[in-house]
Design a protein around this motif. Structure first.
Motif, PDB file in Angstrom:
ATOM      1  N   GLU A 150      66.113  31.659  96.263  1.00 58.63           N
ATOM      2  CA  GLU A 150      65.697  30.293  95.917  1.00 58.63           C
ATOM      3  C   GLU A 150      64.183  30.148  95.778  1.00 58.63           C
ATOM      4  N   THR A 151      63.425  30.856  96.604  1.00 60.04           N
ATOM      5  CA  THR A 151      61.968  30.667  96.608  1.00 60.04           C
ATOM      6  C   THR A 151      61.202  31.779  95.912  1.00 60.04           C
ATOM      7  N   GLY A 152      61.830  32.930  95.747  1.00 57.93           N
ATOM      8  CA  GLY A 152      61.131  34.077  95.186  1.00 57.93           C
ATOM      9  C   GLY A 152      60.258  34.791  96.212  1.00 57.93           C
ATOM     10  N   PRO A 192      59.801  49.903 110.347  1.00 52.50           N
ATOM     11  CA  PRO A 192      60.027  50.001 111.786  1.00 52.50           C
ATOM     12  C   PRO A 192      59.101  49.092 112.589  1.00 52.50           C
ATOM     13  N   GLY A 193      59.705  48.390 113.544  1.00 53.79           N
ATOM     14  CA  GLY A 193      58.961  47.499 114.423  1.00 53.79           C
ATOM     15  C   GLY A 193      58.892  46.061 113.959  1.00 53.79           C
ATOM     16  N   ASP A 194      59.268  45.787 112.706  1.00 56.72           N
ATOM     17  CA  ASP A 194      59.214  44.411 112.205  1.00 56.72           C
ATOM     18  C   ASP A 194      60.291  43.554 112.864  1.00 56.72           C
ATOM     19  N   VAL A 195      59.913  42.340 113.232  1.00 56.83           N
ATOM     20  CA  VAL A 195      60.827  41.352 113.801  1.00 56.83           C
ATOM     21  C   VAL A 195      60.964  40.234 112.784  1.00 56.83           C
ATOM     22  N   VAL A 196      62.213  39.880 112.448  1.00 59.07           N
ATOM     23  CA  VAL A 196      62.476  38.936 111.365  1.00 59.07           C
ATOM     24  C   VAL A 196      63.499  37.900 111.806  1.00 59.07           C
ATOM     25  N   GLN A 197      63.315  36.673 111.347  1.00 57.82           N
ATOM     26  CA  GLN A 197      64.312  35.629 111.551  1.00 57.82           C
ATOM     27  C   GLN A 197      64.863  35.213 110.197  1.00 57.82           C
ATOM     28  N   LEU A 198      66.189  35.179 110.086  1.00 62.27           N
ATOM     29  CA  LEU A 198      66.862  34.711 108.877  1.00 62.27           C
ATOM     30  C   LEU A 198      67.595  33.422 109.196  1.00 62.27           C
ATOM     31  N   HIS A 199      67.826  32.613 108.172  1.00 60.60           N
ATOM     32  CA  HIS A 199      68.464  31.316 108.358  1.00 60.60           C
ATOM     33  C   HIS A 199      69.772  31.241 107.584  1.00 60.60           C
ATOM     34  N   ALA A 200      70.770  30.634 108.187  1.00 58.75           N
ATOM     35  CA  ALA A 200      72.094  30.512 107.573  1.00 58.75           C
ATOM     36  C   ALA A 200      71.985  29.875 106.190  1.00 58.75           C
ATOM     37  N   GLY A 201      72.682  30.478 105.246  1.00 62.28           N
ATOM     38  CA  GLY A 201      72.736  29.943 103.891  1.00 62.28           C
ATOM     39  C   GLY A 201      71.715  30.513 102.934  1.00 62.28           C
ATOM     40  N   ASP A 202      70.662  31.170 103.457  1.00 65.35           N
ATOM     41  CA  ASP A 202      69.675  31.784 102.556  1.00 65.35           C
ATOM     42  C   ASP A 202      70.352  32.847 101.707  1.00 65.35           C
ATOM     43  N   ARG A 203      70.144  32.775 100.395  1.00 67.47           N
ATOM     44  CA  ARG A 203      70.638  33.819  99.496  1.00 67.47           C
ATOM     45  C   ARG A 203      69.536  34.852  99.341  1.00 67.47           C
ATOM     46  N   THR A 204      69.894  36.125  99.567  1.00 67.98           N
ATOM     47  CA  THR A 204      68.907  37.186  99.570  1.00 67.98           C
ATOM     48  C   THR A 204      69.352  38.359  98.712  1.00 67.98           C
ATOM     49  N   ILE A 205      68.360  39.181  98.367  1.00 65.98           N
ATOM     50  CA  ILE A 205      68.627  40.482  97.763  1.00 65.98           C
ATOM     51  C   ILE A 205      67.899  41.517  98.618  1.00 65.98           C
ATOM     52  N   TRP A 206      68.678  42.424  99.196  1.00 64.88           N
ATOM     53  CA  TRP A 206      68.152  43.513 100.015  1.00 64.88           C
ATOM     54  C   TRP A 206      68.000  44.738  99.127  1.00 64.88           C
ATOM     55  N   THR A 207      66.774  45.293  99.049  1.00 62.23           N
ATOM     56  CA  THR A 207      66.532  46.521  98.314  1.00 62.23           C
ATOM     57  C   THR A 207      66.041  47.559  99.311  1.00 62.23           C
TER      58      THR A 207
END
Length: 114
Positions: free
Chosen positions: A79-81, A88-103
């Motif tokens: 949605e946002t681009g 390694p070591g990165d901490v991430v928060q994702l939110h319900a409903g976000d449409r993503t592309i994992w590469t």
């Protein structure tokens, strides 16, 4: 009793995972596969390990916090681009409903709380 309660410690890089191909409708490029294993729970949230092999896939996220333990990838928010470069070591928060592309460029393994 869950695995974490039973043993008290688990090496996230050593957890064995059974991989399955990403469903055809989610594949963007390549032939990615994913595997996961729930390890237990914390305060009502599942704790586990998830991994994806190289390739790209689309997904719709759930509420989750994770730590990358190995590998490299980018996550693009449709949605946002906006995008995140993960390693390694990165901490991430994702939110319900976000449409993503994992590469994924190097098999990515994460420990999640969701």
């Amino acid at each position: 009793m869950d695995v974490l309660e039973r043993v008290g410690r688990i090496g996230a890089v050593d957890v064995e995972l059974d991989h399955e191909p990403v469903p055809v409708g989610q594949v963007v490029t390549g032939s990615p596969a994913t595997g996961s294993r729930a390890l237990g729970s914390f305060d009502g949230h599942e704790v586990g390990v998830w991994e994806m092999t190289p390739g790209a896939m689309s997904d719709v996220e759930a509420d989750e916090v994770f730590v990358v333990v190995s590998g490299r990838a980018t996550v693009e928010f449709v949605e946002t681009g906006a995008w995140l470069l993960l390693g390694p070591g990165d901490v991430v928060q994702l939110h319900a409903g976000d449409r993503t592309i994992w590469t994924v460029t190097e098999t990515l393994r994460k420990v999640y709380l969701g």
